[in-house]
Design a protein around this motif. Structure first.
Motif, PDB file in Angstrom:
ATOM      1  N   ASN A   1      -5.467   5.874   3.828  1.00  0.00           N
ATOM      2  CA  ASN A   1      -6.571   6.320   2.978  1.00  0.00           C
ATOM      3  C   ASN A   1      -7.591   7.075   3.843  1.00  0.00           C
ATOM      4  O   ASN A   1      -8.259   6.473   4.677  1.00  0.00           O
TER       5      ASN A   1
ATOM      6  N   ARG B   1      -7.941  -7.806   8.860  1.00  0.00           N
ATOM      7  CA  ARG B   1      -6.635  -7.267   8.446  1.00  0.00           C
ATOM      8  C   ARG B   1      -6.660  -6.719   7.017  1.00  0.00           C
ATOM      9  O   ARG B   1      -5.833  -5.886   6.651  1.00  0.00           O
TER      10      ARG B   1
ATOM     11  N   GLY C   1     -10.839  -6.177  -2.114  1.00  0.00           N
ATOM     12  CA  GLY C   1      -9.668  -5.357  -2.406  1.00  0.00           C
ATOM     13  C   GLY C   1      -9.168  -5.416  -3.839  1.00  0.00           C
ATOM     14  O   GLY C   1      -8.965  -4.380  -4.472  1.00  0.00           O
TER      15      GLY C   1
ATOM     16  N   PHE D   1     -11.142   8.216  -6.735  1.00  0.00           N
ATOM     17  CA  PHE D   1     -11.967   7.031  -6.996  1.00  0.00           C
ATOM     18  C   PHE D   1     -12.457   6.497  -5.653  1.00  0.00           C
ATOM     19  O   PHE D   1     -11.706   6.483  -4.687  1.00  0.00           O
TER      20      PHE D   1
ATOM     21  N   LEU E   1      -5.849  -0.023   6.343  1.00  0.00           N
ATOM     22  CA  LEU E   1      -5.818   0.891   5.189  1.00  0.00           C
ATOM     23  C   LEU E   1      -6.234   2.333   5.498  1.00  0.00           C
ATOM     24  O   LEU E   1      -5.844   3.251   4.779  1.00  0.00           O
TER      25      LEU E   1
ATOM     26  N   ARG F   1       0.527   1.948  -5.310  1.00  0.00           N
ATOM     27  CA  ARG F   1       0.560   1.267  -6.619  1.00  0.00           C
ATOM     28  C   ARG F   1      -0.504   1.841  -7.554  1.00  0.00           C
ATOM     29  O   ARG F   1      -0.299   1.918  -8.768  1.00  0.00           O
TER      30      ARG F   1
ATOM     31  N   ALA G   1      -4.975   6.204  -1.902  1.00  0.00           N
ATOM     32  CA  ALA G   1      -5.504   4.918  -1.414  1.00  0.00           C
ATOM     33  C   ALA G   1      -4.437   3.842  -1.408  1.00  0.00           C
ATOM     34  O   ALA G   1      -4.466   2.939  -0.569  1.00  0.00           O
ATOM     35  N   ASN G   2      -3.504   3.937  -2.351  1.00  0.00           N
ATOM     36  CA  ASN G   2      -2.496   2.889  -2.479  1.00  0.00           C
ATOM     37  C   ASN G   2      -1.409   3.426  -3.427  1.00  0.00           C
ATOM     38  O   ASN G   2      -1.727   3.909  -4.518  1.00  0.00           O
TER      39      ASN G   2
ATOM     40  N   THR H   1       0.804  -1.238   0.000  1.00  0.00           N
ATOM     41  CA  THR H   1       0.000   0.000   0.000  1.00  0.00           C
ATOM     42  C   THR H   1       0.832   1.279   0.000  1.00  0.00           C
ATOM     43  O   THR H   1       0.324   2.336  -0.364  1.00  0.00           O
TER      44      THR H   1
ATOM     45  N   VAL I   1     -11.536  -3.827  -6.379  1.00  0.00           N
ATOM     46  CA  VAL I   1     -11.526  -2.368  -6.220  1.00  0.00           C
ATOM     47  C   VAL I   1     -10.220  -1.807  -6.796  1.00  0.00           C
ATOM     48  O   VAL I   1     -10.225  -0.788  -7.492  1.00  0.00           O
ATOM     49  N   PHE I   2      -9.146  -2.500  -6.524  1.00  0.00           N
ATOM     50  CA  PHE I   2      -7.835  -2.054  -7.026  1.00  0.00           C
ATOM     51  C   PHE I   2      -7.858  -1.913  -8.551  1.00  0.00           C
ATOM     52  O   PHE I   2      -7.477  -0.873  -9.101  1.00  0.00           O
TER      53      PHE I   2
HETATM   54  O1  UT7 Z   1     -10.359   4.491  -1.488  1.00  0.00           O
HETATM   55  C1  UT7 Z   1     -11.218   3.742  -2.287  1.00  0.00           C
HETATM   56  C2  UT7 Z   1     -10.525   2.847  -3.112  1.00  0.00           C
HETATM   57  N1  UT7 Z   1      -9.864   1.798  -2.355  1.00  0.00           N
HETATM   58  C3  UT7 Z   1      -8.838   1.255  -2.915  1.00  0.00           C
HETATM   59  O2  UT7 Z   1      -8.424   1.736  -3.923  1.00  0.00           O
HETATM   60  C4  UT7 Z   1      -8.221  -0.002  -2.323  1.00  0.00           C
HETATM   61  C5  UT7 Z   1      -7.905  -0.926  -3.463  1.00  0.00           C
HETATM   62  N2  UT7 Z   1      -7.286  -2.195  -3.063  1.00  0.00           N
HETATM   63  C6  UT7 Z   1      -6.029  -2.260  -2.626  1.00  0.00           C
HETATM   64  O3  UT7 Z   1      -5.375  -1.266  -2.392  1.00  0.00           O
HETATM   65  C7  UT7 Z   1      -5.418  -3.626  -2.464  1.00  0.00           C
HETATM   66  O4  UT7 Z   1      -6.235  -4.584  -3.089  1.00  0.00           O
HETATM   67  C8  UT7 Z   1      -5.205  -4.031  -0.971  1.00  0.00           C
HETATM   68  C9  UT7 Z   1      -4.086  -3.209  -0.373  1.00  0.00           C
HETATM   69  C10 UT7 Z   1      -6.452  -3.853  -0.179  1.00  0.00           C
HETATM   70  C11 UT7 Z   1      -4.782  -5.499  -0.885  1.00  0.00           C
HETATM   71  O5  UT7 Z   1      -3.609  -5.733  -1.650  1.00  0.00           O
HETATM   72  P1  UT7 Z   1      -3.547  -6.927  -2.690  1.00  0.00           P
HETATM   73  O6  UT7 Z   1      -2.201  -6.933  -3.245  1.00  0.00           O
HETATM   74  O7  UT7 Z   1      -4.700  -6.770  -3.649  1.00  0.00           O
HETATM   75  O8  UT7 Z   1      -3.740  -8.184  -1.757  1.00  0.00           O
HETATM   76  P2  UT7 Z   1      -4.858  -9.310  -1.818  1.00  0.00           P
HETATM   77  O9  UT7 Z   1      -6.157  -8.800  -1.349  1.00  0.00           O
HETATM   78  O10 UT7 Z   1      -4.779  -9.992  -3.136  1.00  0.00           O
HETATM   79  O11 UT7 Z   1      -4.313 -10.309  -0.740  1.00  0.00           O
HETATM   80  C12 UT7 Z   1      -3.071 -11.022  -0.925  1.00  0.00           C
HETATM   81  C13 UT7 Z   1      -2.778 -11.822   0.324  1.00  0.00           C
HETATM   82  C14 UT7 Z   1      -3.970 -12.662   0.775  1.00  0.00           C
HETATM   83  O12 UT7 Z   1      -3.454 -13.866   1.309  1.00  0.00           O
HETATM   84  P3  UT7 Z   1      -3.450 -15.214   0.438  1.00  0.00           P
HETATM   85  O13 UT7 Z   1      -4.889 -15.476   0.096  1.00  0.00           O
HETATM   86  O14 UT7 Z   1      -2.611 -14.916  -0.783  1.00  0.00           O
HETATM   87  O15 UT7 Z   1      -2.842 -16.217   1.345  1.00  0.00           O
HETATM   88  C15 UT7 Z   1      -4.583 -11.858   1.894  1.00  0.00           C
HETATM   89  O16 UT7 Z   1      -5.246 -12.667   2.846  1.00  0.00           O
HETATM   90  O17 UT7 Z   1      -2.497 -10.953   1.406  1.00  0.00           O
HETATM   91  C16 UT7 Z   1      -3.338 -11.269   2.527  1.00  0.00           C
HETATM   92  N3  UT7 Z   1      -3.578 -10.060   3.273  1.00  0.00           N
HETATM   93  C17 UT7 Z   1      -2.745  -9.624   4.218  1.00  0.00           C
HETATM   94  N4  UT7 Z   1      -1.587 -10.131   4.692  1.00  0.00           N
HETATM   95  C18 UT7 Z   1      -0.971  -9.418   5.662  1.00  0.00           C
HETATM   96  C19 UT7 Z   1      -4.614  -9.191   3.156  1.00  0.00           C
HETATM   97  N5  UT7 Z   1      -4.466  -8.194   4.019  1.00  0.00           N
HETATM   98  C20 UT7 Z   1      -3.315  -8.431   4.692  1.00  0.00           C
HETATM   99  C21 UT7 Z   1      -2.620  -7.757   5.710  1.00  0.00           C
HETATM  100  N6  UT7 Z   1      -1.461  -8.279   6.150  1.00  0.00           N
HETATM  101  N7  UT7 Z   1      -3.055  -6.603   6.223  1.00  0.00           N
END
Ligand code: UT7
Length: 330
Positions: free
Chosen positions: A287, A156, A222, A317, A161, A262, A259-260, A42, A225-226
């Motif tokens: 965020n 988590r 997530g 967004f 976030l 990336r 928000a992120n 993030t 939305v990303f």
């Molecule tokens: O403001 C409005 C708009 N909001 C946004 O723009 C947010 C958009 N989304 C994002 O920024 C990203 O999707 C996140 C930061 C929320 C998540 O990042 P990601 O790279 O998309 O991760 P993911 O959801 O694909 O999760 C990857 C892994 C998962 O584990 P497994 O299934 O691969 O084993 C999650 O369970 O990371 C795990 N995970 C975490 N691990 C450690 C999810 N949250 C966490 C955490 N700490 N806090």
């Protein structure tokens, strides 16, 4: 850049941020996460969280007073107050009513808008249109969120976030010196509401039902939305350039919704903007939804990054989905 009539300008900005800081290390003691995961995925390091008794209207009023000082105006001169928020003091009346009372803006009409993280830019479009039509003269727009009260501190995937903050802007009639709101753009796709929402407390999940069904906090898919954010923020940025005729080279500062990192990087790449021209403070606040852009604007100005005469493009967004952009010469 095209030569279009400019109706309104931003005459003052200000922000309010709670003192209390929550670090990634603090979060690692609360949920199964690490500083490394949060920072790599993030860009966030810390976020600010309000104390228990602080209300949205308290933070909003603090930011509003700073924006009034910056504009060298009194609260009595404000005729319209718009608070963009999804975390208002109460279900009704509008948080803007409490803000009006707290700052003493006795001559204003006050109302809230709900456009999640795009709320401030939706508000800017309304202010610009009200001023262009002669219906308003001096509009106070506030983006404020106390998201710490509606996140699930056991989830988590979301609790790491978000942060609390308020940012405000005074928008008044342009004075033909080149400064002003050069263009605004807003858009919504209501088919995607359930990818990012806080269902509880409305008619669908009244308070007690929301509690029993665990619907009282922010829910987000997530990754979906990303992906949507990357596309929509890029589209919104391109749209505002096409509408105003501004070229990427003419932009002095790009302020994307924080928000992120990336998503911010992807938006910059889409415009082929070097990162030196892109404002980033996601590491310090997380965020903050509707507060994100006015907070960034204020900080950019305070740090001397946003200067008089600069063209600033802002892009956001959020839930809805909503997305928006604006180009402003300061
Ligand atoms: O403001 C409005 C708009 N909001 C946004 O723009 C947010 C958009 N989304 C994002 O920024 C990203 O999707 C996140 C930061 C929320 C998540 O990042 P990601 O790279 O998309 O991760 P993911 O959801 O694909 O999760 C990857 C892994 C998962 O584990 P497994 O299934 O691969 O084993 C999650 O369970 O990371 C795990 N995970 C975490 N691990 C450690 C999810 N949250 C966490 C955490 N700490 N806090």
């Amino acid at each position: 850049m095209q030569n279009k009539t400019v109706s309104s300008m931003i005459c003052g900005i200000g922000a309010a941020v709670p003192e209390r800081i929550l670090t990634n290390a603090d979060l690692a003691k609360m949920v199964d996460t690490t500083d490394q995961w949060i920072h790599e995925r993030t860009g966030m390091k810390v976020r600010h969280i309000v104390d228990d008794k602080v209300q949205n209207s308290d933070l909003s009023a603090q930011a509003a007073k700073k924006a009034l000082d910056d504009a060298q105006m009194t609260a009595e001169e404000i005729d319209t107050i718009i608070v963009a928020t999804v975390t208002g003091d109460v279900r009704f009346p509008a948080t803007a009513c409490y803000v009006q009372e707290k700052i003493g803006a006795v001559n204003a009409a006050a109302f809230d808008i709900s456009a999640a993280c795009s709320g401030f830019l939706f508000g800017l479009r309304i202010a610009d249109a009200f001023i262009a039509s002669g219906k308003s003269k001096n509009v106070l727009i506030i983006g404020c969120e106390i998201l710490s009260r509606i996140v699930d501190w056991k989830d988590r995937a979301t609790c790491v976030l978000f942060g609390d903050a308020a940012g405000a802007a005074i928008v008044g009639p342009a004075n033909n010196d080149g400064r002003g709101v050069l263009g605004t753009f807003i858009k919504t796709d209501g088919r995607l509401t359930q990818l990012l929402w806080a269902p509880g407390g409305g008619t669908r999940f009244p308070a007690e039902v929301a509690l029993s069904e665990n619907m009282n906090s922010i829910k987000m898919k997530g990754q979906e939305v990303f992906k949507a954010a990357v596309t929509a923020m890029g589209d919104a940025a391109v749209h505002i350039l096409e509408e105003t005729g501004i070229t990427p080279d003419e932009i002095d500062l790009l302020i994307p919704h924080q928000a992120n990192i990336r998503i911010i990087n992807a938006t910059a790449r889409r415009l082929k903007m070097p990162m030196e021209k892109v404002f980033v403070n996601v590491q310090d606040y997380g965020n903050t939804s509707a507060a994100s852009i006015p907070l960034a604007l204020t900080e950019a100005r305070q740090k001397g990054i946003l200067k008089d005469g600069d063209i600033c493009v802002m892009v956001a967004f959020g839930g809805g989905f909503t997305w928006a952009s604006a180009a402003v010469r300061f």
